[in-house]
Design an enzyme around this catalytic site. Structure first.
Site, mmCIF file in Angstrom:
data_model
loop_
_atom_site.group_PDB
_atom_site.id
_atom_site.type_symbol
_atom_site.label_atom_id
_atom_site.label_comp_id
_atom_site.label_asym_id
_atom_site.label_seq_id
_atom_site.Cartn_x
_atom_site.Cartn_y
_atom_site.Cartn_z
ATOM 1 N N ARG A 75 0.843 -1.190 0.000
ATOM 2 C CA ARG A 75 0.000 0.000 0.000
ATOM 3 C C ARG A 75 0.884 1.248 0.000
ATOM 4 N NH1 ARG A 75 -1.761 0.671 4.349
ATOM 5 N NH2 ARG A 75 -1.242 -1.202 5.507
ATOM 6 N N TYR A 127 -1.442 -3.469 -6.765
ATOM 7 C CA TYR A 127 -1.289 -4.140 -5.472
ATOM 8 C C TYR A 127 -2.631 -4.210 -4.716
ATOM 9 C CZ TYR A 127 -0.426 -5.153 -0.679
ATOM 10 O OH TYR A 127 -0.522 -5.734 0.553
ATOM 11 N N LYS A 145 -9.768 -2.373 1.443
ATOM 12 C CA LYS A 145 -9.448 -1.215 2.292
ATOM 13 C C LYS A 145 -10.232 0.028 1.870
ATOM 14 C CE LYS A 145 -6.405 -3.670 4.414
ATOM 15 N NZ LYS A 145 -6.647 -4.131 5.780
ATOM 16 N N HIS A 191 -10.908 -2.389 11.426
ATOM 17 C CA HIS A 191 -9.820 -3.243 10.922
ATOM 18 C C HIS A 191 -9.599 -4.364 11.946
ATOM 19 C CE1 HIS A 191 -5.351 -3.342 9.398
ATOM 20 N NE2 HIS A 191 -6.091 -4.178 8.719
ATOM 21 N N SER A 202 -1.533 -3.862 10.167
ATOM 22 C CA SER A 202 -1.228 -4.787 9.077
ATOM 23 C C SER A 202 0.035 -5.586 9.392
ATOM 24 C CB SER A 202 -0.998 -3.990 7.795
ATOM 25 O OG SER A 202 -2.049 -3.073 7.613
ATOM 26 N N CYS A 247 0.635 -7.868 11.604
ATOM 27 C CA CYS A 247 0.948 -8.088 13.019
ATOM 28 C C CYS A 247 0.242 -9.324 13.558
ATOM 29 C CB CYS A 247 0.566 -6.866 13.846
ATOM 30 S SG CYS A 247 1.689 -5.481 13.619
ATOM 31 N N ASP A 257 -9.671 -9.801 8.886
ATOM 32 C CA ASP A 257 -9.150 -8.459 8.612
ATOM 33 C C ASP A 257 -10.122 -7.318 8.892
ATOM 34 O OD1 ASP A 257 -6.908 -6.917 7.696
ATOM 35 O OD2 ASP A 257 -7.954 -6.546 5.821
ATOM 36 N N ARG A 289 1.861 -12.220 -0.748
ATOM 37 C CA ARG A 289 0.508 -12.545 -0.259
ATOM 38 C C ARG A 289 -0.067 -13.807 -0.882
ATOM 39 N NH1 ARG A 289 -1.957 -8.606 3.396
ATOM 40 N NH2 ARG A 289 -0.416 -6.976 3.538
HETATM 41 C C1 OXD Z 1 -3.324 -4.701 5.231
HETATM 42 C C2 OXD Z 1 -3.979 -5.852 4.583
HETATM 43 O O1 OXD Z 1 -2.384 -4.123 4.663
HETATM 44 O O2 OXD Z 1 -4.885 -6.426 5.197
HETATM 45 O O3 OXD Z 1 -3.754 -4.360 6.347
HETATM 46 O O4 OXD Z 1 -3.643 -6.195 3.442
HETATM 47 MN MN MN Z 2 -5.449 -5.420 7.010
#
Ligand code: OXD
Ligand code: MN
Length: 587
Positions: free
Chosen positions: A70, A198, A207, A227, A249, A251, A276, A368
C-alpha cells in the site's frame, strides 16, 4: 451480461467514454469465467501455472517490483472540507483531484479490456451488506475480487435498481509510481485508484470500500467499520464467545483468527469468522454484532507455516493466487517460514535465481496469498449469518518491543477507547516506507479511517454510550522483547492463554489486579502450565515501567494536542486520569 439499473448503466457509459477500452466485460462471478480470466493471464504471462497436482487451481503472479505494498503517501481522502479528513489523512480538494484523475484516466484503457466487477461486501443474505462496483482494466484484480468478495450476478441482483452502491474506478495505468493515486470521495461514496495493481490499492472492495468509505458511512448511520478479525471460541463446557481484535497490518491478525489452542486447551474450539475487517452494529439484544464483509483472505505469506498457522496453509492449498512469493523448480510456491528446510534452488519474487546462500529473501516480505475463506478448516458456519455474531470483547494491540505489557483490560468503555486510540506499533512491510519505526496506529485504523480521527473517537464514545452490553476492551502485545532482543512471549497458539483470561473477564470471572494502566491478570490467573514462561519472564512481560510510561505519556499528550479542538474532551479526561494514576508509580 449487462444491467437494467439506470444509475449503474449511466456510470459505466461515462467511464467507458473516459477510459476508452477496446472491450467491456461484465463479470458474472462464475467459476467458468474465473477459469477463462486465468487462461488469458497465463497466456499473456500475468500468471504462472503452479503444479496442478499438488496445488490444484493455484496460480502465481509476480508484480512490478515497484508495486508491492500500500502507498499511504499517495492515498487521499477527498472530502469537501479539509477538516473532515483530519490530520490522520492526506487531503485533496475533490474537484481538483477529480480533474487531475480524469487526465490520468483519459484513454487509459485503450487496447485493454474493461472488467465491470459488481461485488457484495458481507453475506448476500445480510441486510447490513453493501454493494460496490469496481471497474478495472486488470484481469488479476477481477480474479482476486472473485475470491475476496461475493462477486458478479449475485451482487447485481442484490443491488436491483438501487442507486446505493460504491463506484470504484481502477486502472493499473503504466504502474508508474510517479503517476499513482488512491483517492476516496466519502460524500459521494466514490473511489478512484490509478497506477497500482497491489491488493490494498487495487482490490477496491477491501481497504478502500470496506474501511475508508464504510467508516464514513458507519459514522453517518450509527454503526462501525473496523480493521478487526472476528474469532469464535467455545469452551469444553459449550460456552461460546466471539472476540474482535484490531492489530496493524502484518501483526498476526490472520494467525490469531485461525488460532489452534495448545494441548492444555483440549476440548476448546476456535472458529474463524474473519481475519481483517469487521462491520459492527447493535442488535435488538443490545449487543454489538459483527459481520465479515469479505469472502477471502489476502494474507501475508512469509511466516505462514505448519507450526504457525496450519489453518491458513489448509485454506490456500487449492483455488488460490500467490503474489510475489518464490517459486520452486517443480512449480510450487515457497516463502520464508513455509518449511523448515528451504528449497535448494528457487526463482525469487523478482524472477531471479535464488539459493539459501542468497543474502536476499526469496519471497517479498509483503508477498501474499489470496484464498477463499470458506476453505479454512475452522471457518465458522456463522460466516454467512445475516446478522453476524455477538461480540464479547474488543482486543487492541500492536508490535511493541517495550512499554506495553502482554495484556491488560480497560477500566470501562471510554478508557478502552482511549487505550485503542493510543495504540502504537512498529511499522511493517505492508506499506511502503521504513519498517520498524514506532508510530501511533489508533484502533489499527491509521491507514484506513476515511475521516478525522477526532470525530472517529467521538463516534466510538457515542457507540459505547448506546448500550450497557458493549464489548469489554483489552490491549495485548505479543511482541515484547527481553534485554537479549528475543521475544519474551511464545505467541501463536499460546495466545489462547491470554484469550482464556479475556473470556473469563467477559463473564466477570478471572482474577485481576488494578494497575495505573488497567486491570492485569492476578498472580496465577494466566494459565501457563505446559509453557516455559517462568515467573521472571512473566514479570518482564507484565512490567509497567515508570520511565517507559513517562515517555509514553508525553507521546500521548503530543498526539492528543495534534488534533486541536477536534480531539474529544473525553479523551483528554482519560489522559489526565492516566497521568494522575501514573504519578503514584514508584520510579
Ligand atoms: C493490510 C492488509 O495491509 O490487510 O492491512 O492487506
Ligand atoms: Mn489489514
Amino acid at each position: 451480461m449487462t444491467t437494467t439499473n439506470q444509475a449503474l448503466k449511466q456510470w459505466i457509459e461515462e467511464v467507458t467514454a473516459l477510459t476508452q477500452p477496446d472491450t467491456v466485460h461484465w463479470c458474472d462471478g462464475s467459476d467458468a469465467e474465473y477459469g477463462s480470466l486465468i487462461k488469458t493471464m497465463v497466456a499473456d504471462g500475468t500468471m504462472e501455472e503452479l503444479d496442478q497436482k499438488k496445488w490444484p487451481n493455484c496460480y502465481y503472479h509476480r508484480s512490478d517490483p515497484q508495486d508491492v505494498a500500500r502507498v499511504e503517501h499517495l492515498t487521499f481522502i477527498c472530502s469537501e472540507k479539509e477538516e473532515d479528513a483530519g490530520p490522520n489523512n492526506n487531503w485533496a480538494d475533490p474537484e481538483e483531484m477529480k480533474d487531475k484523475l480524469k487526465g490520468l484516466f483519459d484513454g487509459c484503457m485503450k487496447g485493454r479490456t474493461m472488467y465491470v466487477v459488481p461485488y457484495c461486501m458481507g453475506p448476500i443474505s445480510s441486510p447490513h451488506s453493501k454493494i460496490g462496483v469496481e471497474v478495472t482494466d486488470s484481469a488479476y484484480v477481477a480474479a482476486n475480487m472473485k475470491i475476496m468478495t461475493r462477486m458478479g450476478t449475485q451482487a447485481l441482483e442484490k443491488l436491483g435498481d438501487s442507486t446505493d452502491f460504491v463506484k470504484g474506478l481502477h486502472s493499473i495505468g503504466e504502474l508508474d509510481p510517479e503517476r499513482r493515486y488512491i483517492c476516496h470521495f466519502p460524500e459521494t461514496r466514490e473511489i478512484m485508484s490509478f497506477g497500482s495493481g497491489y491488493g490494498g490499492n487495487a482490490l477496491l472492495g477491501k481497504k478502500c470500500h470496506a474501511l475508508r468509505i464504510a467508516s464514513v458511512q458507519a459514522r453517518d448511520e450509527g454503526w462501525m467499520a473496523e480493521h478487526m478479525l472476528i474469532l469464535g471460541l467455545t469452551s469444553p463446557e459449550g460456552e461460546k464467545h466471539y472476540v474482535c481484535a484490531a492489530f496493524p497490518s502484518a501483526c498476526g491478525k490472520t494467525n490469531l483468527a485461525m488460532i489452534i489452542p495448545p494441548a492444555e486447551y483440549k476440548g476448546w474450539k476456535a472458529e474463524c469468522v474473519g481475519d481483517d475487517i469487521a462491520w459492527l452494529r447493535y442488535g435488538e439484544d443490545g449487543r454489538l454484532w459483527a459481520i465479515n464483509p469479505e469472502a477471502g483472505f489476502f494474507g501475508v505469506a512469509p511466516g505462514t507455516g505448519a507450526k504457525t498457522n496450519p489453518g491458513a496453509l489448509e485454506s490456500l492449498k487449492t483455488n488460490s493466487i500467490f503474489t510475489n512469493v518464490a517459486v520452486t523448480d517443480d512449480k510450487q510456491p515457497w516463502w520464508e517460514g513455509l518449511t523448515d528446510e528451504p528449497p535448494a534452488h528457487a526463482t525469487d519474487w523478482r524472477g531471479n535465481d535464488w539459493t539459501p546462500a542468497s543474502d536476499k529473501p526469496a519471497a517479498h516480505p509483503n508477498s501474499r496469498f489470496t484464498a477463499p475463506a470458506k476453505q479454512c478448516p475452522i471457518a465458522s458456519p456463522e460466516m454467512e449469518a445475516a446478522e453476524g455474531v455477538p461480540i464479547s470483547a474488543f482486543i487492541f494491540g500492536g508490535r511493541r518491543a517495550t512499554t506495553a505489557p502482554l495484556v491488560y483490560q480497560a477500566f470501562d468503555w471510554n478508557h478502552g477507547v482511549y487505550v485503542g486510540a493510543m495504540a502504537a506499533s512498529e511499522t511493517t512491510a505492508a506499506a511502503t516506507g521504513a519498517v520498524g519505526v514506532v508510530r501511533r496506529d489508533p484502533m489499527a485504523m491509521k491507514p484506513f479511517c476515511g475521516y478525522n480521527f477526532g470525530d472517529y473517537f467521538q463516534h466510538w464514545i457515542e457507540m459505547g454510550a448506546k448500550s450497557d452490553k458493549a464489548p469489554k476492551i483489552f490491549h495485548v502485545n505479543w511482541f515484547r522483547k527481553g534485554d537479549d532482543g528475543k521475544f519474551l512471549w511464545p505467541g501463536f497458539g499460546q495466545n489462547m492463554r491470554v484469550l482464556d483470561w479475556i473470556l473469563k473477564r467477559c463473564v466477570d470471572a478471572g482474577d485481576a489486579v488494578e494497575t495505573p494502566i488497567g486491570y492485569v491478570p492476578a498472580d496465577g490467573a494466566l494459565n501457563l502450565s505446559g509453557t516455559n514462561v517462568d515467573a521472571d519472564t512473566m514479570a518482564k512481560l507484565m512490567d509497567v515501567n515508570p520511565d517507559e510510561w513517562k515517555t509514553e505519556l508525553a507521546g500521548e499528550k503530543e498526539y492528543l494536542e495534534s488534533y486541536g479542538d477536534d480531539m474529544p474532551k473525553e479523551m483528554w479526561d482519560q489522559y489526565k486520569a492516566l497521568a494522575e494514576r501514573l504519578q503514584g508509580v514508584k520510579a
